[in-house]
Design an enzyme around this catalytic site. Structure first.
Site, mmCIF file in Angstrom:
data_model
loop_
_atom_site.group_PDB
_atom_site.id
_atom_site.type_symbol
_atom_site.label_atom_id
_atom_site.label_comp_id
_atom_site.label_asym_id
_atom_site.label_seq_id
_atom_site.Cartn_x
_atom_site.Cartn_y
_atom_site.Cartn_z
ATOM 1 N N CYS A 181 0.907 -1.206 0.276
ATOM 2 C CA CYS A 181 -0.210 0.079 -0.025
ATOM 3 C C CYS A 181 0.881 1.332 -0.050
ATOM 4 O O CYS A 181 0.552 2.170 -0.580
ATOM 5 C CB CYS A 181 -0.854 0.000 1.196
ATOM 6 N N SER A 236 -5.038 0.512 10.030
ATOM 7 C CA SER A 236 -6.033 -0.110 9.149
ATOM 8 C C SER A 236 -4.954 -1.307 8.323
ATOM 9 O O SER A 236 -5.578 -2.167 7.529
ATOM 10 C CB SER A 236 -6.934 0.172 8.411
ATOM 11 N N HIS A 296 -2.667 6.449 4.572
ATOM 12 C CA HIS A 296 -1.322 6.575 4.894
ATOM 13 C C HIS A 296 -0.714 7.709 4.324
ATOM 14 O O HIS A 296 -1.589 8.398 3.444
ATOM 15 C CB HIS A 296 -0.560 5.410 4.153
#
Length: 344
Positions: free
Chosen positions: A131, A161, A243
């Site tokens: 990610c 998460s 993020h």
């Protein structure tokens, strides 16, 4: 006409987001199959606003006749079932770390290296990057086209998460415990995560870097350019979703801030929000639920001959996972790399 699509790990945070994203983007499906472990079989998950799917047992499921498999069940589970699905003719798009660095499996971000998709037929598997890597390379690609990137120094501020639902629950419970003066013991993290930052994501390696930091370096080189040097410091922060990254880039030749602004404004998947005033930048709260990679605070880095610095934010469950996987499926369709779909 549509494709038979299986979502593996359908009861997890990313699996549910995959189902939601497939419905929102109206991906052409004739059937969607929700798969998870035997203990989750029989549970129900939503597909769009009106459809409910009953979860089937991954261990006993036959992938014959399934066109696309969106996998996010954990690396050890993908290691067993992704090759099994691929052998049955299902094109696997795997969100775990299991296959990312295997040389004959493409690692793809559609805005960055869609041409790599043509390599998938060797194993019938395509890997979804980490990610934190995805959002960074989406922002770096238009800059790399201006002037080749030599080196990237990045510090990440990654939401809980990224570590799953249990990690989100731990942040919630620890935060509540602080306010009511209850004791709490970290279980998902090595230190308390509420009102704290933890400079440790994934396992430590022999050189002192964590595996998350290693992933950002090697994945960037595989996706964007094998000559780019990357050094990362990855930090878990008390944020539920999203993020963020502070990125410092050194180029081989001069790139002005104005040139970079223009390139980012036109780049697919990027939104430039850089007003240089109070609140004129994007934070994790702003990016949650959004598809774009947001870039703010673009400025010259005066410590190197040709340098820029910027702030980068994205929803890690969407562009950092589910959305990127669905975009890969869309790119396969657009490039004519999938077999023709069957009638619904």
């Amino acid at each position: 006409m549509g494709y038979r699509v299986a979502v593996v790990g359908a009861t997890g945070a990313v699996g549910r987001e995959m189902l939601k994203t497939l419905a929102e983007r109206e991906f052409p499906v004739s059937e969607v199959i929700a798969l998870a472990s035997g203990r989750s079989a029989g549970l129900e998950v939503s597909f769009g606003e009106k459809s409910v799917l009953k979860v089937k047992n991954l261990e006993t499921f036959d992938f014959k006749g399934v066109d696309i498999g969106l996998f996010s069940p954990g690396a050890s589970v993908s290691a067993v079932h992704a090759p099994r699905a691929a052998a049955a003719g299902c094109v696997v798009i795997d969100n775990t770390s299991q296959f990312r660095m295997e040389p004959d499996i493409p690692l793809v971000v559609p805005e960055v290296n869609p041409h790599h998709l043509k390599q998938f037929s060797k194993r019938n598997i395509i890997a979804n990057p980490n990610c934190s890597t995805i959002q960074m390379v989406v922002a770096l690609k238009p800059l790399h086209l201006l002037a080749r990137i030599k080196r990237v120094v990045v510090a990440t501020y990654q939401s809980v998460s990224g570590a799953g639902k249990e990690a989100m629950d731990e942040l919630f419970n620890q935060t509540r415990a602080v306010y009511v003066n209850d004791p709490s013991v970290p279980e998902q993290f090595t230190k308390p995560i509420a009102f704290n930052c933890i400079p440790h994501i994934d396992k430590f390696m022999d050189d002192g870097f964590t595996k998350e930091e290693w992933k950002m370096a090697v994945e960037t080189r595989k996706i964007l350019d094998p000559d780019i040097q990357v050094v990362a410091s990855c930090v878990r922060v008390p944020v539920f979703i999203g993020h963020s990254e502070a990125v410092h880039v050194e180029f081989e030749s001069e790139v002005t801030v104005e040139q970079a602004w223009d390139a980012l404004r036109e780049a697919p998947g990027v939104q430039l929000v850089d007003k240089r005033e109070d609140g004129g930048y994007v934070t994790q709260v702003d990016a949650a639920g959004e598809d774009s990679v947001f870039v703010s605070r673009l400025r010259r880095d005066p410590t190197v001959p040709h340098g820029l610095a910027f702030w980068c934010v994205s929803d890690n469950l969407r562009k950092g996972a589910a959305l990127n996987a669905v975009q890969i499926a869309e790119a396969l369709v657009e490039q004519g790399l999938l077999r023709k779909p069957k009638a619904a």
